[in-house]
Design a protein around this motif. Structure first.
Motif, short mmCIF file in Angstrom:
data_model
loop_
_atom_site.label_atom_id
_atom_site.label_comp_id
_atom_site.label_asym_id
_atom_site.label_seq_id
_atom_site.Cartn_x
_atom_site.Cartn_y
_atom_site.Cartn_z
N LEU A 1 0.88 -1.21 0.27
CA LEU A 1 -0.27 -0.05 -0.64
C LEU A 1 0.52 1.31 0.05
O LEU A 1 0.75 2.12 -0.72
CB LEU A 1 -0.94 0.02 1.29
CG LEU A 1 -1.79 1.00 1.58
CD1 LEU A 1 -2.90 1.58 -0.03
CD2 LEU A 1 -2.96 1.22 2.48
N LEU A 2 1.76 1.49 1.37
CA LEU A 2 2.84 2.64 0.76
C LEU A 2 3.27 2.59 -0.75
O LEU A 2 3.28 4.37 -1.02
CB LEU A 2 3.53 2.57 2.10
CG LEU A 2 5.12 3.14 2.24
CD1 LEU A 2 4.50 4.83 2.52
CD2 LEU A 2 6.00 3.17 2.99
N VAL A 3 3.97 1.79 -1.40
CA VAL A 3 4.23 1.69 -2.61
C VAL A 3 3.75 2.09 -3.09
O VAL A 3 4.10 2.92 -4.07
CB VAL A 3 5.36 -0.03 -2.53
CG1 VAL A 3 5.65 0.23 -3.97
CG2 VAL A 3 6.34 -0.05 -2.05
N ALA A 4 2.57 2.02 -3.56
CA ALA A 4 1.46 2.22 -4.84
C ALA A 4 1.35 3.74 -4.49
O ALA A 4 1.29 4.02 -5.37
CB ALA A 4 0.21 1.82 -4.52
N VAL A 5 1.43 3.88 -3.00
CA VAL A 5 1.51 5.18 -2.87
C VAL A 5 1.82 6.70 -3.69
O VAL A 5 2.06 7.39 -4.08
CB VAL A 5 0.62 5.24 -1.35
CG1 VAL A 5 1.30 7.24 -0.77
CG2 VAL A 5 -0.08 5.24 -1.05
N LEU A 6 3.04 5.77 -2.95
CA LEU A 6 4.70 6.53 -3.96
C LEU A 6 4.93 6.59 -5.86
O LEU A 6 5.08 7.59 -5.94
CB LEU A 6 5.90 5.82 -3.17
CG LEU A 6 6.33 6.06 -1.45
CD1 LEU A 6 7.54 5.73 -1.59
CD2 LEU A 6 6.21 7.38 -1.59
N PHE A 7 3.92 5.18 -6.19
CA PHE A 7 3.91 5.37 -7.25
C PHE A 7 2.74 6.45 -8.16
O PHE A 7 3.18 7.41 -9.07
CB PHE A 7 3.51 3.98 -8.13
CG PHE A 7 4.87 3.15 -8.14
CD1 PHE A 7 5.79 3.05 -9.32
CD2 PHE A 7 4.48 2.12 -7.46
CE1 PHE A 7 7.21 2.25 -9.45
CE2 PHE A 7 6.16 1.26 -7.40
CZ PHE A 7 6.89 1.39 -8.91
#
Length: 357
Positions: A20-26
Motif C-alpha cells: 500500500l505504501l509503495v502504491a501511494v509513492l507510485f
C-alpha cells in the motif's frame, strides 16, 4: 487523470501495508514527476535514535527500495543529521527545506502509533496544487491503513494480532538467511546496495545474528481476574502491553495472542542478548506496582528461529520453554535451547498442552 484514478482503485484493493505504501509513492510519482520520494520513520532511543527508510522510489526506479525490517541500526543516519526532517516529525507540520534540490517534508502515519515523514525531492518548489495532491493522497493512505489496523491489531492493546504472525516469520527468515556472499539479501533484488569492505564485514556479522521468538505469559492471571474483576484484569493487560512497547525496539514485533499471552519477534546477536532483552522486561514487570493488584510476574520462554522453521515448530519450542518455566517456579526466562542443553527437556518433547495453529 485516468492513470491516477486507476492507481487509486488499485490502492483500495491492497491488503498488504508495504504494498500500500509503495502504491501511494507510485501514484505520487506519476503526478508530481519528482527526483525521488522517501518515507522514513525514527527507531531507537537517545543516542541510538536513527532514520529507518520504509520505502524509497526515485525517478528512474522500476522497483522501490524497501529497507529490511531488522536492519543493522549502525548503518542508519542519526535523527539529528536531518534537522528539517526532524522538525517536521516533531511539529507534525509540513516543512520546506532550503537548498537544491528542493525537499518538502510531510508528516505521515503508515501504521498505528508510528509517526513517519514523507520526503519529496524536486528540481523546483512544489506548487500549491501539488501540495494539495500530496495531502489528499496522504489522507487516503491513512484511511486505508486504519482499515488494516482494525484487521491486524488487537482491539484492546493496539498490539499486532495473530493474523500476520506467519507472514512476518516467513519474511524475517528470508531477509536474514537468504544472503549471498556479497552480504546482499538475494530474496529482495530491489534492495541491493554496494557496500564498502567494512560494511560487508558488518553485514556478515548481521547475518550471523539470531532471529528469536519469545512467549510472555502473565503468572496467576486467573487469580487477578477472580480477586479484582475483569476490569482490573484488563487494566493489567493494557499496562503490560505498554511495558512491552517501551521495552522492545521499534523494529521488534510484539503480538497479543489472546488472554494473558504475548509473543515477541526480535533480532539479537546471540542467545545471551535475547535472554538479556527478555530479562529486562521480566524485571521491569516484577518491579512495577500495578494499581490495586500490586506486584505481578511473567514467565518467558524463547527460541531461535532456523531457516527451515515453520511458525508452528518455532512456537511449539517457545511454548515448551514457557511451560517448563511455569512448572518450575514461574517468574523466570529460559530458552528452549538452554533447557535442551541442560537436559531439562528433550528435543522434540511436547511439554505444553496447547496447540495454537
Amino acid at each position: 487523470m485516468t492513470v491516477l484514478v486507476d492507481q487509486l482503485a488499485r490502492l483500495c484493493g491492497l491488503r498488504d501495508r508495504s504494498a500500500l505504501l509503495v502504491a501511494v509513492l507510485f501514484a505520487m510519482r506519476g503526478e508530481l514527476l519528482p527526483l525521488g520520494l522517501s518515507v522514513l520513520r525514527p527507531i531507537g532511543k537517545g543516542d541510538y535514535a536513527r532514520w529507518l527508510t520504509l520505502a524509497r522510489l526515485d525517478a528512474d526506479d522500476t522497483l522501490p527500495y524497501i529497507e529490511p525490517e531488522w536492519i543493522d541500526i549502525d548503518r542508519l543516519a542519526p535523527l539529528a543529521s536531518e534537522p528539517e526532517r526532524l522538525a517536521c516529525l516533531q511539529q507534525g507540520l509540513p516543512v520546506q527545506a532550503a537548498g537544491s534540490p528542493c525537499r518538502y517534508f510531510v508528516p505521515v502515519q503508515p501504521e498505528l502509533d508510528v509517526a513517519a515523514v514523507l520526503e519529496v525531492r524536486t528540481p523546483q518548489p512544489l506548487t500549491p496544487a501539488q501540495r494539495q495532491l500530496i495531502a489528499g493522497l496522504d489522507r487516503l493512505h491513512r484511511n486505508l491503513c486504519s482499515l488494516l489496523d482494525e484487521n491486524e491489531r488487537d482491539p484492546m492493546t493496539g498490539l499486532l494480532n495473530r493474523k500476520t504472525f506467519d507472514e512476518t516469520i516467513a519474511r524475517m527468515v528470508l531477509e536474514w538467511f537468504d544472503t549471498d556472499e556479497a552480504g546482499v539479501c538475494s530474496a529482495l533484488p530491489s534492495q541491493r546496495l554496494a557496500f564498502s569492505a567494512s560494511e560487508l564485514e558488518r553485514r556478515h556479522r548481521t547475518r550471523r545474528q539470531g532471529c528469536w521468538l519469545g512467549i510472555i505469559d502473565l503468572d496467576h492471571f486467573k487469580s487477578v481476574n477472580d480477586r479484582f474483576g475483569h476490569l482490573i484484569g484488563d487494566e493489567v493487560i493494557l499496562l503490560l502491553a505498554r511495558m512491552l512497547k517501551d521495552t522492545f525496539r521499534g523494529q521488534d514485533k510484539v503480538y497479543r495472542f489472546g488472554g494473558e499471552e504475548f509473543v515477541v519477534l526480535l533480532r539479537c546477536h546471540d542467545e545471551a542478548d535475547a535472554l538479556h532483552a527478555f530479562e529486562r522486561l521480566r524485571q521491569a514487570v516484577r518491579a512495577h506496582e500495578f494499581p490495586q493488584v500490586g506486584h505481578i510476574t511473567v514467565s518467558v520462554g524463547f527460541t531461535a528461529l532456523g531457516l527451515d522453521d515453520t511458525p508452528t515448530d518455532a512456537f511449539a519450542r517457545a511454548d515448551d520453554a514457557v511451560y517448563w518455566v511455569k512448572q518450575h517456579g514461574r517468574n523466570h526466562a529460559a530458552s528452549h535451547e538452554s533447557l535442551v542443553r541442560d537436559r531439562c527437556i528433550a528435543l522434540g518433547d511436547k511439554a505444553g498442552g496447547v496447540d495454537f495453529f
